[in-house]
Design an enzyme around this catalytic site. Structure first.
Site, PDB file in Angstrom:
ATOM      1  CB  ALA A   7      -0.931  -0.006   1.205  1.00  0.00           C
ATOM      2  CB  ALA A   8       4.399   1.782  -0.467  1.00  0.00           C
ATOM      3  NE  ARG A  13      -2.226   6.323 -13.469  1.00  0.00           N
ATOM      4  CZ  ARG A  13      -2.527   5.119 -13.925  1.00  0.00           C
ATOM      5  NH1 ARG A  13      -3.455   4.979 -14.864  1.00  0.00           N
ATOM      6  NH2 ARG A  13      -1.926   4.051 -13.443  1.00  0.00           N
ATOM      7  CB  THR A  77       6.056  -5.039  -6.493  1.00  0.00           C
ATOM      8  OG1 THR A  77       6.737  -5.533  -7.654  1.00  0.00           O
ATOM      9  CG2 THR A  77       4.949  -4.096  -6.940  1.00  0.00           C
ATOM     10  N   GLY A 139       2.016  -7.411 -16.499  1.00  0.00           N
ATOM     11  CA  GLY A 139       3.075  -8.396 -16.642  1.00  0.00           C
ATOM     12  C   GLY A 139       2.483  -9.643 -17.302  1.00  0.00           C
ATOM     13  CE  LYS A 333     -30.259  14.380  16.712  1.00  0.00           C
ATOM     14  NZ  LYS A 333     -29.591  15.453  17.458  1.00  0.00           N
ATOM     15  CG  ASN A 359     -51.558  12.579  12.308  1.00  0.00           C
ATOM     16  OD1 ASN A 359     -50.844  13.465  11.854  1.00  0.00           O
ATOM     17  ND2 ASN A 359     -52.376  11.865  11.561  1.00  0.00           N
ATOM     18  CB  ALA A 362     -47.840  19.152   7.035  1.00  0.00           C
ATOM     19  CB  SER A 387     -50.169  21.630  10.014  1.00  0.00           C
ATOM     20  OG  SER A 387     -50.738  20.446   9.511  1.00  0.00           O
TER      21      SER A 387
HETATM   22  C1  UD1 Z   1       2.434  -4.927 -11.124  1.00  0.00           C
HETATM   23  C2  UD1 Z   1       3.149  -6.196 -11.589  1.00  0.00           C
HETATM   24  C3  UD1 Z   1       2.568  -6.649 -12.926  1.00  0.00           C
HETATM   25  C4  UD1 Z   1       1.069  -6.872 -12.784  1.00  0.00           C
HETATM   26  C5  UD1 Z   1       0.407  -5.611 -12.246  1.00  0.00           C
HETATM   27  C6  UD1 Z   1      -1.039  -5.862 -11.932  1.00  0.00           C
HETATM   28  C7  UD1 Z   1       5.423  -5.960 -10.734  1.00  0.00           C
HETATM   29  C8  UD1 Z   1       6.835  -5.635 -11.066  1.00  0.00           C
HETATM   30  N1  UD1 Z   1       4.563  -5.903 -11.735  1.00  0.00           N
HETATM   31  O1  UD1 Z   1       2.738  -3.936 -12.082  1.00  0.00           O
HETATM   32  O2  UD1 Z   1       3.199  -7.852 -13.334  1.00  0.00           O
HETATM   33  O3  UD1 Z   1       0.526  -7.219 -14.052  1.00  0.00           O
HETATM   34  O4  UD1 Z   1       1.033  -5.176 -11.019  1.00  0.00           O
HETATM   35  O5  UD1 Z   1      -1.661  -4.647 -11.626  1.00  0.00           O
HETATM   36  O6  UD1 Z   1       5.113  -6.279  -9.606  1.00  0.00           O
HETATM   37  N2  UD1 Z   1       3.870  -0.744  -4.609  1.00  0.00           N
HETATM   38  C9  UD1 Z   1       4.489  -0.529  -3.401  1.00  0.00           C
HETATM   39  N3  UD1 Z   1       5.804  -0.184  -3.377  1.00  0.00           N
HETATM   40  C10 UD1 Z   1       6.533  -0.026  -4.522  1.00  0.00           C
HETATM   41  C11 UD1 Z   1       5.885  -0.247  -5.754  1.00  0.00           C
HETATM   42  C12 UD1 Z   1       4.564  -0.613  -5.764  1.00  0.00           C
HETATM   43  O7  UD1 Z   1       3.867  -0.651  -2.349  1.00  0.00           O
HETATM   44  O8  UD1 Z   1       7.709   0.300  -4.410  1.00  0.00           O
HETATM   45  C13 UD1 Z   1       2.467  -1.127  -4.628  1.00  0.00           C
HETATM   46  C14 UD1 Z   1       1.621  -0.064  -5.289  1.00  0.00           C
HETATM   47  O9  UD1 Z   1       1.019   0.764  -4.311  1.00  0.00           O
HETATM   48  C15 UD1 Z   1       0.556  -0.838  -6.011  1.00  0.00           C
HETATM   49  C16 UD1 Z   1       1.206  -2.183  -6.275  1.00  0.00           C
HETATM   50  O10 UD1 Z   1       2.332  -2.268  -5.436  1.00  0.00           O
HETATM   51  O11 UD1 Z   1      -0.558  -1.074  -5.183  1.00  0.00           O
HETATM   52  C17 UD1 Z   1       1.566  -2.382  -7.733  1.00  0.00           C
HETATM   53  O12 UD1 Z   1       2.553  -1.452  -8.071  1.00  0.00           O
HETATM   54  P1  UD1 Z   1       2.677  -0.848  -9.522  1.00  0.00           P
HETATM   55  O13 UD1 Z   1       3.921  -0.076  -9.605  1.00  0.00           O
HETATM   56  O14 UD1 Z   1       1.432  -0.189  -9.906  1.00  0.00           O
HETATM   57  O15 UD1 Z   1       2.867  -2.180 -10.381  1.00  0.00           O
HETATM   58  P2  UD1 Z   1       2.442  -2.375 -11.879  1.00  0.00           P
HETATM   59  O16 UD1 Z   1       3.363  -1.615 -12.737  1.00  0.00           O
HETATM   60  O17 UD1 Z   1       0.999  -2.135 -12.033  1.00  0.00           O
END
Ligand code: UD1
Ligand code: CA
Length: 440
Positions: A7-8, A13, A77, A139, A333, A359, A362, A387
């Site tokens: 979740a980093a 966007r 990741t 990927g 409420k 009752n 209104a 009312s």
């Molecule tokens: C990744 C996969 C890809 C897959 C796709 C699905 C890798 C290298 N690629 O690509 O194969 O098809 O997801 O959506 O894993 N995140 C971190 N720390 C980081 C980078 C990412 O916590 O340093 C989290 C991001 O918040 C996100 C998730 O990992 O929730 C995916 O990261 P993102 O960079 O979007 O990977 P994709 O390029 O989409």
């Protein structure tokens, strides 16, 4: 099993000050949906890798069972999971499994993950993959003689590899010891200069570890949220799923595409819900009750055979007994209405205890707030409120009392009698309406 939730990511966007995983789906953060699913699997530990907006994310989830690991900077990741590994080390037996989930993939089903974890067993790497008509951006799963050999990212793939339609959803499970061997070996010599988690596949294959694949039942399960359009799309899918569950339980929905449930909605038998209603928090609706169009109902209990709406607003701690009617533009409420009572038009009932067979005319308003404190209004059984009455709380209307229309009630109205506060009606004899003067 331990679960790591990535979740980093910054979520640029989204164009929002709110971190991506805190963006709401059905009224609560994306990450809370992932956590609910994770907990449904009863893992031993849940570790969340956070980064951008980290403090806000941690504060949003003060739950004590969570392990928080910061990833700074964010180098991919693979790097993200590597940060979590030490935090998951201490308790580990040799064969523990780690399941990797994503904070921005909110609709994954527990049953799909159960199949994935089962497929991984004690000694396999299990990937959740999907066949997509348009695999662009994902990927790709590279196979040789049917066996997975590696994953190649879109940006690193050859033209031939880009033709592959089987994609990596990102979700995977493998033995902890495997991660411990593979992650230190990752390199960032690739098109994005990142440490790819996906490169662990080739490393597992090189060791002779079997790599198996599992597919989700529905492709939306693995859809991620990167922008507001994708968020809105998953919101609708989630709402449609909830609507389908209600209908399967016997609820009649005028249109399953036009209902929003942001919490828990519990319905009895033969409940009817018309279009455009929003339910928040925990709402209960008893047998045979009807919710008419465009109501907003939050943390309320509705008894049997009630009619609510159209355009009613029930706020927290509203309790309606059986056969209560709440009509248009009525806001309630922290109030209870007894059986067979009616408030059919244009009212505000706050901090009120209302008996049976009452009752409420209104335009009746409970003046519950004196600018500093809130006070209760009590209306006993069988009272009739004319009312356009204002009930200046604290005030009690006795059993069977009648309050005349237009009354401002500042003292209790005794039971069984007519009480009214009203200037005497006068007629001015010979009065003439002004007429416009003729201009010269
Ligand atoms: C990744 C996969 C890809 C897959 C796709 C699905 C890798 C290298 N690629 O690509 O194969 O098809 O997801 O959506 O894993 N995140 C971190 N720390 C980081 C980078 C990412 O916590 O340093 C989290 C991001 O918040 C996100 C998730 O990992 O929730 C995916 O990261 P993102 O960079 O979007 O990977 P994709 O390029 O989409
Ligand atoms: Ca992504």
């Amino acid at each position: 099993m331990d679960i790591v939730i990535l979740a980093a990511g910054q979520g640029k966007r989204m164009r929002s000050a709110l971190p991506k995983v805190l963006q709401p789906l059905a009224g609560r953060p994306l990450l809370s949906h992932v956590l609910e699913t994770a907990r449904a699997l009863s893992p031993r530990r849940i570790c969340i890798v956070y980064g951008h907006g980290g403090a806000a994310v941690r504060q949003a989830f003060p739950d004590e069972d969570l392990i928080w690991v910061q990833q700074e900077p964010q180098l991919g990741t693979g790097h993200a999971v590597a940060q979590a590994l030490p935090a998951l080390a201490s308790l580990d037996g040799p064969a523990a499994t780690i399941l990797v989930l994503y904070g921005d993939v909110p609709l994954i089903r527990p049953s799909t993950l159960e199949r994935l974890v089962k497929a991984a067993g004690q000694d396999k790497l299990a990937l959740l993959t999907a066949e997509l008509a348009n695999p662009f951006g994902y990927g790709r799963i590279v196979r040789s003689h049917g066996k997975v050999v590696r994953i190649v990212e879109e940006k690193d793939a050859s033209d031939e590899e880009r033709q592959i339609r089987e994609v990596n959803t990102g979700i995977l499970a493998a033995p902890r010891e495997g991660f411990a061997r593979w992650l230190p070996k990752l390199s960032n010599a690739n098109a994005q200069g990142e440490y790819y988690l996906t490169d662990i596949v080739a490393l597992a294959v090189a060791e002779g570890m079997p790599v198996v694949t599992v597919h989700p039942d529905d492709t939306w399960e693995t859809d991620g949220v990167n922008d507001k359009a994708q968020l809105a799309r998953l919101e609708r899918i989630h709402q449609r799923n909830q609507a389908a569950r209600l209908m399967a339980a016997g609820v009649t929905l005028a249109d399953p595409e036009r209902i929003d449930i942001r919490g828990e909605l519990i319905c009895g038998r033969d409940v009817f819900i018309d279009v455009g209603c929003v339910f928040e928090g925990r709402v209960e609706i008893g047998d045979g009750s009807r919710i008419l169009p465009y109501c907003v109902i939050q943390d309320a209990v509705i008894g049997k055979d009630c009619t609510v709406g159209p355009f009613a607003r029930l706020r927290p701690k509203t309790v309606l007994a059986d056969d209560v009617h709440v009509g248009n533009f009525v806001e309630i409420k922290n109030s209870t209405l007894g059986a067979h009572s009616k408030a059919n038009h244009l009212s505000y009932l706050g901090d009120a205890t209302i008996g049976q067979d009452v009752n409420v005319g209104a335009g009746t308003i409970t003046c519950n707030y004196d600018g500093a404190n809130k006070h209760r209004t009590v209306i006993e059984d069988e009272a009739f409120i004319g009312s356009d009455t204002q009930l200046v709380a604290p005030v009690t209307v006795g059993r069977g009392a009648t309050v005349g229309a237009g009354t401002t009630l500042t003292r209790d109205a005794p039971p069984g009698q007519l009480t009214l506060s009203r200037a005497k009606q006068v007629t001015v004899p010979g009065w003439k309406r002004p007429v416009k003067k003729n201009k010269e």
